[in-house]
Design a protein around this motif. Structure first.
Motif, short mmCIF file in Angstrom:
data_model
loop_
_atom_site.label_atom_id
_atom_site.label_comp_id
_atom_site.label_asym_id
_atom_site.label_seq_id
_atom_site.Cartn_x
_atom_site.Cartn_y
_atom_site.Cartn_z
N GLY A 72 65.19 -11.34 13.53
CA GLY A 72 66.05 -10.41 14.26
C GLY A 72 66.84 -11.10 15.35
O GLY A 72 68.03 -10.84 15.54
N ARG A 73 66.20 -12.01 16.07
CA ARG A 73 66.90 -12.73 17.13
C ARG A 73 67.93 -13.69 16.55
O ARG A 73 69.02 -13.88 17.13
N LEU A 74 67.63 -14.32 15.42
CA LEU A 74 68.60 -15.19 14.77
C LEU A 74 69.87 -14.42 14.41
O LEU A 74 70.97 -14.97 14.45
N GLY A 75 69.70 -13.15 14.05
CA GLY A 75 70.87 -12.32 13.76
C GLY A 75 71.77 -12.18 14.97
O GLY A 75 73.00 -12.22 14.85
N ASP A 76 71.17 -12.02 16.16
CA ASP A 76 71.97 -11.94 17.39
C ASP A 76 72.69 -13.25 17.67
O ASP A 76 73.83 -13.27 18.13
N LEU A 77 72.02 -14.38 17.40
CA LEU A 77 72.56 -15.68 17.77
C LEU A 77 73.55 -16.23 16.74
O LEU A 77 74.56 -16.85 17.10
N LEU A 78 73.27 -16.02 15.45
CA LEU A 78 74.09 -16.61 14.39
C LEU A 78 75.01 -15.62 13.70
O LEU A 78 75.91 -16.04 12.96
N ARG A 101 80.36 -12.32 14.96
CA ARG A 101 80.08 -13.60 15.61
C ARG A 101 78.87 -13.45 16.51
O ARG A 101 78.80 -12.54 17.35
N GLY A 102 77.90 -14.31 16.33
CA GLY A 102 76.72 -14.26 17.16
C GLY A 102 76.96 -14.87 18.53
O GLY A 102 78.05 -15.39 18.82
N LEU A 103 75.95 -14.81 19.37
CA LEU A 103 76.06 -15.36 20.71
C LEU A 103 76.14 -16.89 20.69
O LEU A 103 76.63 -17.49 21.64
N GLY A 104 75.64 -17.49 19.62
CA GLY A 104 75.57 -18.94 19.55
C GLY A 104 74.17 -19.42 19.90
O GLY A 104 73.48 -18.82 20.73
N LEU A 105 73.73 -20.49 19.26
CA LEU A 105 72.38 -20.99 19.48
C LEU A 105 72.15 -21.42 20.92
O LEU A 105 71.01 -21.40 21.41
N MET A 163 65.75 1.86 19.78
CA MET A 163 67.04 1.18 19.88
C MET A 163 67.89 1.71 21.03
O MET A 163 68.97 1.20 21.29
N SER A 164 67.40 2.72 21.74
CA SER A 164 68.19 3.32 22.82
C SER A 164 68.25 2.38 24.01
O SER A 164 67.27 1.75 24.40
N GLY A 165 69.44 2.28 24.59
CA GLY A 165 69.60 1.46 25.77
C GLY A 165 69.63 -0.03 25.52
O GLY A 165 69.67 -0.82 26.47
N VAL A 166 69.59 -0.44 24.25
CA VAL A 166 69.59 -1.87 23.93
C VAL A 166 71.04 -2.38 23.93
O VAL A 166 71.93 -1.74 23.36
N GLU A 167 71.27 -3.51 24.58
CA GLU A 167 72.60 -4.11 24.57
C GLU A 167 72.97 -4.53 23.15
O GLU A 167 72.11 -4.98 22.39
N PRO A 168 74.27 -4.40 22.78
CA PRO A 168 74.68 -4.82 21.43
C PRO A 168 74.29 -6.26 21.10
O PRO A 168 73.95 -6.57 19.96
N SER A 169 74.30 -7.12 22.11
CA SER A 169 73.96 -8.53 21.87
C SER A 169 72.48 -8.73 21.58
O SER A 169 72.07 -9.81 21.14
N GLU A 170 71.64 -7.70 21.81
CA GLU A 170 70.20 -7.80 21.57
C GLU A 170 69.73 -6.80 20.53
O GLU A 170 68.54 -6.57 20.37
#
Length: 500
Positions: free
Chosen positions: A78-84, A202-206, A396-403
């Motif tokens: 899940g976190r890799l999805g945010d980053l990549l 586009r993800g946040l980047g590694l 999922m409420s209140g979660v930033e789109p980047s997370e």
């Protein structure tokens, strides 16, 4: 603006709207394939055992190899999805899952099948961990998001019953190899449509979270933890094996938390757990599925071993649960969430599940499906149909789109780990109760039924604890938002004063 320009703009908006809902269908089909695979194998285990010569103990690894990889990688995926980028992670996971399914289908030895099942779990984790995050970013408007989460919840919760039915049909009509081959055309079509309908993101980047030590710690902790749970039934909960591996998993998890609290760019920012709704919803979901998984697994055993149902009849017997969850999740629950709020909708849902499990605990040796099993299934299906969409929305409420990917992976992790823990505990308690009753001179059917009764009673107790958490921890969305703003307002003066 000219009339032609207005028509063109309206057409463009209509096409965009249609594309979003088609993309949702694609994501849900991908999720359905993952959920089906997790349950469809159980029906075919006897055929796999006789064909490849598995012993009773080694046969469990056909399931466990998948669960260890799947449960261990969900949070990281899940976190890799945010980053990549979530689209890329979804397609990568789909490719890995498809290739592994092909190898599973052609496997002619125990080692090949178990190894391919592990790889299949890796692909399943990458695919499913980012789906919910993609949905909430595609549908930011509350009414649409509630409806979309309802569709996802239906697929995620009802797919298990469909898997039991499909597994029985394929195994009896052809052979066990086809429970894996059936994934191939579904995956290929899903992949083609996904490349066309899912927008590139586009993800946040590694550099924003490439915490390799943290990744190793959390993956090792979850994999060892899942291994400990699934093997506890064989070694015993108080054995040196279970306690030793459990302590190792806990130590690795503690090391991960310590690492993330100090890392400049943590893999999992711990601030995400400040949300009472996110933390509470995940805890409730873990307890709820821990209680409910017993209904699917032990309920199927009761129908087969006590009432004499065939594999196909078991699948058909669970269809009412699927149907009720579908009717409620695909619209009714979304309207209730919008009208009364997710917390108010969740509470009666949890109460219905607890009541259904209590009713299940009253099954008898000479019982009837229609008078003893079906009413309990109706209550549990109603409760699940109300609860799952509410929990997904709260988590999922209140979660930033980047997370969003991280939150999505967390939801799936609590679902899988909670289910694994619950099933291991309930199955162990049921087995011990059955052994005690058999030793006391009860018939096989009576001893089995007594074990199942105890398991369902414990499951109802777990859901009762979930109700307590819902009453004390969860907050209406507007209240939690106000509390977060107050917390931020209190934090700012302290920071400013220190800076001065």
């Amino acid at each position: 603006m000219t009339q032609l320009a207005k028509q063109s703009l309206a057409q463009a908006n209509s096409d965009s709207e249609r594309s979003r809902w088609m993309a949702l269908v694609v994501l849900c089909v991908g999720m359905l394939m993952i959920v089906l695979d997790a349950t469809i194998v159980n029906v075919a285990l006897p055929s796999i055992q006789s064909d490849l010569g598995f012993s009773q103990s080694s046969l469990a690894w056909v399931v466990n190899a998948y669960l260890i990889a799947f449960g261990g990688l969900l949070l990281l995926a899940g976190r890799l999805g945010d980053l990549l980028g979530r689209r890329g992670v979804f397609l990568t996971g789909l490719t890995v899952f498809t290739l592994a399914s092909l190898v599973c289908g052609i496997a002619d030895s125990q080692a090949v099948l178990i190894g391919a099942r592990f790889v299949q779990g890796v692909g399943g984790a990458l695919t499913s961990a980012v789906i919910l995050g993609m949905i909430v970013t595609m549908f930011p408007e509350p009414a649409e998001q509630a409806k979309a989460i309802g569709v996802y919840s239906f697929v995620a919760s009802a797919g298990g019953s469909i898997g039991l039915l499909a597994g029985g049909i394929l195994t009896e009509a052809i052979n066990w190899h086809w429970i894996f081959f059936v994934n191939l055309p579904i995956a290929v079509v899903t992949g083609i449509l996904a490349t066309r309908l899912l927008r590139r993101d586009r993800g946040l980047g590694l550099s924003q979270g490439a915490d390799v030590p943290g990744a190793l710690l959390i993956v090792s902790s979850l994999m060892i933890g899942v291994y400990t749970i699934v093997e506890a039934a064989s070694y015993g909960w108080g054995s040196a094996h279970t306690l030793g591996f459990g302590a190792a998993a806990a130590a690795l998890l503690a090391g991960f938390v310590a690492r993330e609290s100090r890392a400049a760019n943590p893999l999992v920012p711990l601030r995400i757990f400040r949300s009472r709704n996110l933390s509470g919803a995940n805890a409730i979901q873990a307890l709820m599925v821990a209680g409910m998984f017993g209904m699917f697994f032990l309920g199927a055993l009761y129908l087969q071993k006590v009432l004499g149902f065939t594999s196909l009849e078991v699948g058909l017997g669970f269809l009412p649960v699927t149907g009720i969850i579908g009717v409620l999740s695909l619209g009714f629950s979304a309207r209730l969430n919008l009208r009364f709020g997710a917390r108010a909708t969740l509470l009666p849902g949890l109460a219905s599940i607890a009541a259904g499990l209590l009713l299940f605990s009253r099954i008898s040796v000479d019982g009837s499906y229609w008078s003893e099993v079906l009413p309990a299934m109706v209550l549990i299906g109603t409760g699940a149909g109300l609860s799952f969409p509410s929990l997904m929305g709260l988590a999922m409420s209140g979660v930033e789109p980047s997370e969003a990917g991280l939150a999505s992976g967390l939801v799936n992790t609590t679902l899988q780990v909670g289910g694994a823990i619950g099933l291991a505990v309930l199955a162990t308690m049921s087995s011990e109760r059955t052994s005690d009753l058999a030793a006391a001179g009860h018939s096989t059917a009576s001893a089995l039924t007594g074990g199942y009764q105890l398991a369902f009673l414990i499951g109802a107790g777990l859901v009762a604890i979930a109700i307590g958490i819902a009453l004390t921890v969860l907050r209406p969305a507007d209240v939690e938002a106000a509390e977060e703003l107050m917390a931020e307002g209190e934090a700012e003066p302290a920071f400013s004063s220190e800076a001065v």
